[in-house]
Design an enzyme around this catalytic site. Structure first.
Site, PDB file in Angstrom:
ATOM      1  CG  ASP A   1       9.976  -3.123   0.777  1.00  0.00           C
ATOM      2  OD1 ASP A   1       9.410  -2.725  -0.254  1.00  0.00           O
ATOM      3  OD2 ASP A   1      10.041  -2.433   1.809  1.00  0.00           O
TER       4      ASP A   1
ATOM      5  CG  ASP B   1       4.762  -4.631  -0.689  1.00  0.00           C
ATOM      6  OD1 ASP B   1       5.475  -5.192   0.159  1.00  0.00           O
ATOM      7  OD2 ASP B   1       4.548  -3.405  -0.693  1.00  0.00           O
TER       8      ASP B   1
ATOM      9  CG  ASP C   1      -0.661   5.581  -2.938  1.00  0.00           C
ATOM     10  OD1 ASP C   1      -0.408   4.904  -3.948  1.00  0.00           O
ATOM     11  OD2 ASP C   1       0.099   5.654  -1.950  1.00  0.00           O
TER      12      ASP C   1
END
Length: 536
Positions: free
Chosen positions: A81, A83, A206
């Site tokens: 996918d 983003d 992160d």
């Protein structure tokens, strides 16, 4: 003479090669890599992600493909996918893109639908206000804007950034960048709607390898945290202080293990060091979030490697407590590893995978012992099995919130296993005609491979399901299952059709009612006003 002639011909090529050896430049605090260095082919990016970036950039917003998709493209992998990160707020994204909807509480996101594909769009995040006050590298580039009480209209949100005072990287007053982030007593962030610029967003992510931004317009990769080099070194590195970041979101410990296992990366020693001390924080994370991370691991295509990494970091009890309990059961661990390996093979072949099948295999070794204990206490076999299934699923939800919508499929797989021992005419054909026969048989066959089921029965069913009708009839076996006993009536009936166990006075009353009904049905008594029931 010949030497000078050769130097004259080849000298320009050498100079050109030296000039293109390094195509990265520094810009606004980031290292910008051009296509010749990062090697990402624009055609490998989904049409939906490209369209979202194009629509936002046409309205003078910044928009980049971000995160794991950029990392995977650099590694030559195909992302599942895509983003997009932007400096437009969720409301502005929805104003620009009609097929968008806002979701989320902890941090608002926008989902944009393109057929079967969903593009997740997030607004650039920033550090907490108290952290910003200590100073940041971007403080000199940030202009304060006096907030106004007038609401911003849709038309105003589409103006050029420089016409709104300070551009889209500015502080939008208390409503844009200075919202307080809420944390619990353990430091875990509960709400994090704090917006900022692209540099802030990179630092708030992160791991360094997930903080890369790809601009489809000029095909450049923006790197604020040395993530490009870490991807090349195949190392998982936490951005900022690892202990603090793990307290903000303990799920990052599970994510580090998953990414290291999936990509074959090593975990940076400083990133790995606090995990042993802080892993108890995972007990305070909602079980639904643990389930989401578990599903990503199981469907990553490298579930075996991910589970191995979890075990190396001693994190498997936080995600799969059931694996801990199966550690002393070699047969159970063989089944778990075999099912995960088969799942990885199916994903590599682009075949469908059922989460219900995975969880049925993970939890199976706790179902049968529980059912056997209940059966030993006097429960009927199928009643004991169904009770055990409910007990196991309810116990698992305390640590791993498996959705209840999967319960029916999981239970069907479990309940079908004893039926494979029945190979008589009626029962065999009923089992074969079941809509979920293939999944049930695959589960039984995997159990047989590890010695948890009869391998001879598995071979019989493999042949039976593909045999002709005549061959099937020849393969059928006699029904050796005990026949159910016929239930005897509680009392003998007398000649009048009334049970003899009924008292004599009760018999009189019953007969009186029958006579009354007959009188009512007679032609001369059909008028309800003239009919008077007998007294008796």
């Amino acid at each position: 003479m010949i030497k000078k002639f050769i130097e004259k011909i080849f000298a320009p090529k050498k100079v050109k090669a030296a000039a293109t050896a390094s195509t990265s430049v520094r810009k606004d605090g980031a290292t910008v890599y051009k296509q010749a260095e990062h090697g990402i082919n624009r055609n490998d990016i989904s049409a939906g992600a490209l369209r979202v970036c194009e629509m936002l950039q046409q309205e003078n917003f910044k928009a980049y493909v971000v995160g794991g998709a950029v990392r995977d493209l650099i590694l030559g992998r195909h992302p599942k996918d895509f983003d997009v990160a932007t400096n437009a707020t969720p409301e502005e994204v929805r104003n620009v893109i009609r097929r968008a909807r806002i979701i989320g509480r902890r941090f608002k996101l926008v989902h944009v639908m393109f057929g079967q594909e969903t593009i997740e769009v997030s607004t650039f995040r920033a550090n907490h206000p108290e952290a910003e006050d200590a100073g940041s590298d971007d403080s000199a580039d940030v202009a304060d804007v006096t907030s106004t009480d007038e609401p911003e209209t849709a038309s105003a949100s589409r103006r050029r950034p420089d016409q709104r005072g300070g551009g889209r990287d500015d502080k939008y007053g208390d409503d844009f960048r200075h919202k307080k982030a809420h944390a619990d007593e353990h430091g875990r962030l509960l709400r994090d709607n704090v917006y900022g610029n692209m540099g802030d967003d990179a630092v708030r992510r992160d791991f360094t390898m997930n903080a890369l931004f790809y601009d489809p317009h000029d095909e450049t990769v923006w790197d604020y945290v040395n993530g490009f080099a870490d991807v090349k070194k195949r190392t998982v590195v936490m951005i900022g202080d690892p202990a603090t970041r793990y307290r903000e979101d303990p799920v990052r410990m599970l994510r580090a293990a998953r990414l290291a296992g999936k990509l074959g990366f090593t975990i940076d020693p400083a990133t790995q060091a606090p995990i042993a001390e802080l892993k108890p924080l995972l007990q305070h994370v909602p079980s639904a979030r643990i389930y989401d991370e578990a599903l990503k691991m199981l469907l990553s295509g490298d579930a075996v490697k991910c589970l191995k990494k979890l075990q190396e970091l001693q994190l498997q009890s936080s995600m799969f407590a059931i694996v801990d309990r199966a550690a002393n059961n070699p047969q159970a661990m063989k089944l778990i590893n075999l099912v995960l390996a088969r799942t990885d093979e199916r994903i590599a072949q682009d075949k469908s995978v059922s989460p219900a099948f995975l969880f049925a295999a993970l939890f199976w070794h706790e179902v049968m012992p529980r059912a056997e204990k209940l059966e030993a206490k006097g429960e009927l076999p199928m009643v004991a099995l169904h009770t055990a299934m409910d007990d196991v699923l309810d116990a698992q939800r305390k640590s791993l919130a498996v959705p209840r919508r999967l319960d029916a499929n999981i239970k069907e797989l479990w309940a079908s296993q004893p039926r494979f021992a029945w190979r008589s005419k009626g029962k065999a054909f009923r089992t074969l005609a079941h809509p979920r026969f293939r999944a049930s048989y695959d589960f039984y066959e995997l159990r047989a491979q590890v010695g948890d089921a009869d391998i001879e029965i598995a071979h019989w069913w493999e042949k039976f399901q593909f045999a002709s009708e005549d061959e099937q009839n020849q393969m059928l076996m006699a029904d050796e299952s005990p026949r159910p006993k016929k239930r005897r009536s509680r009392g003998r009936k007398n000649s009048g059709g009334v049970p003899a166990a009924i008292a004599p006075e009760a018999t009189v009353n019953v007969r009186a009612k029958i006579v009354s009904a007959e009188n009512y049905a007679a032609p001369e008594n059909r008028d309800r006003e003239q009919f008077k029931p007998e007294q008796g």
